[in-house]
Design a protein around this motif. Structure first.
Motif, PDB file in Angstrom:
ATOM      1  N   GLU A 173      10.734  26.196 -14.272  1.00 25.52           N
ATOM      2  CA  GLU A 173      11.927  25.576 -13.704  1.00 25.52           C
ATOM      3  C   GLU A 173      12.160  26.172 -12.330  1.00 25.52           C
ATOM      4  O   GLU A 173      12.050  27.390 -12.153  1.00 25.52           O
ATOM      5  N   VAL A 174      12.469  25.290 -11.374  1.00 28.33           N
ATOM      6  CA  VAL A 174      12.781  25.744 -10.017  1.00 28.33           C
ATOM      7  C   VAL A 174      14.029  25.026  -9.520  1.00 28.33           C
ATOM      8  O   VAL A 174      14.366  23.938  -9.990  1.00 28.33           O
ATOM      9  N   VAL A 175      14.687  25.653  -8.574  1.00 26.53           N
ATOM     10  CA  VAL A 175      15.706  25.004  -7.766  1.00 26.53           C
ATOM     11  C   VAL A 175      15.129  24.994  -6.366  1.00 26.53           C
ATOM     12  O   VAL A 175      14.732  26.041  -5.842  1.00 26.53           O
ATOM     13  N   GLU A 176      15.043  23.791  -5.770  1.00 23.81           N
ATOM     14  CA  GLU A 176      14.348  23.659  -4.493  1.00 23.81           C
ATOM     15  C   GLU A 176      15.230  22.914  -3.493  1.00 23.81           C
ATOM     16  O   GLU A 176      15.969  22.001  -3.869  1.00 23.81           O
ATOM     17  N   PHE A 177      15.117  23.302  -2.222  1.00 23.38           N
ATOM     18  CA  PHE A 177      15.885  22.715  -1.131  1.00 23.38           C
ATOM     19  C   PHE A 177      14.905  22.140  -0.112  1.00 23.38           C
ATOM     20  O   PHE A 177      13.999  22.843   0.328  1.00 23.38           O
ATOM     21  N   SER A 178      15.100  20.860   0.242  1.00 27.47           N
ATOM     22  CA  SER A 178      14.161  20.170   1.125  1.00 27.47           C
ATOM     23  C   SER A 178      14.928  19.286   2.102  1.00 27.47           C
ATOM     24  O   SER A 178      15.925  18.657   1.713  1.00 27.47           O
ATOM     25  N   PRO A 179      14.476  19.164   3.359  1.00 29.66           N
ATOM     26  CA  PRO A 179      15.109  18.216   4.278  1.00 29.66           C
ATOM     27  C   PRO A 179      14.964  16.799   3.702  1.00 29.66           C
ATOM     28  O   PRO A 179      13.857  16.348   3.412  1.00 29.66           O
TER      29      PRO A 179
END
Length: 127
Positions: free
Chosen positions: A98-104
């Protein structure tokens, strides 16, 4: 101030191998991703420059591990690690991660348009 959490983020992808919940927060997409199976989705990036994801991502691995394959190396991140994956990678997904990811958001949408078309083409070919 915009905010979100996994419970309130709508499901954007729910397939046997992967669940993704996504919210755009003022130009950045927050993704709560759960990998249910080991998958190397490199083929779904065909058609992008160098057949690799062109969106940078910042994230935190909550459980398991995730790898990013670049032209010259592979980087792997385990639970508890914050990471940055610049454009020019393909992910390698591990079951139980499980990941929490931030992307433009703009770059992510451009990439996902190609990935979605490749997924649809594969689904059509297998039916």
């Amino acid at each position: 101030m915009p905010h979100t959490n996994k419970a309130s983020a709508p499901v954007g992808v729910d397939i046997p191998e992967f669940e993704g919940r996504y919210v755009d927060l003022d130009g950045y997409t927050v993704g709560f991703e759960t990998y249910k199976a080991d998958v190397d989705p490199a083929g779904f990036f065909r058609g992008l420059p160098d057949d690799r994801c062109q969106c940078p991502h910042w994230g935190v691995v909550l459980t398991g591990s995730i790898s990013f394959r670049f032209a010259d190396r592979t980087e792997t991140y385990a639970a508890g690690v914050a990471y940055y994956a610049p454009a020019g990678h393909t992910p390698v997904l591990t079951a139980g991660t499980e990941v929490v990811e931030f992307s433009p958001t703009e770059a992510l949408n451009a990439t996902m348009t190609v990935v979605g078309a490749n997924l649809a083409a594969e689904a059509g070919a297998s039916s």
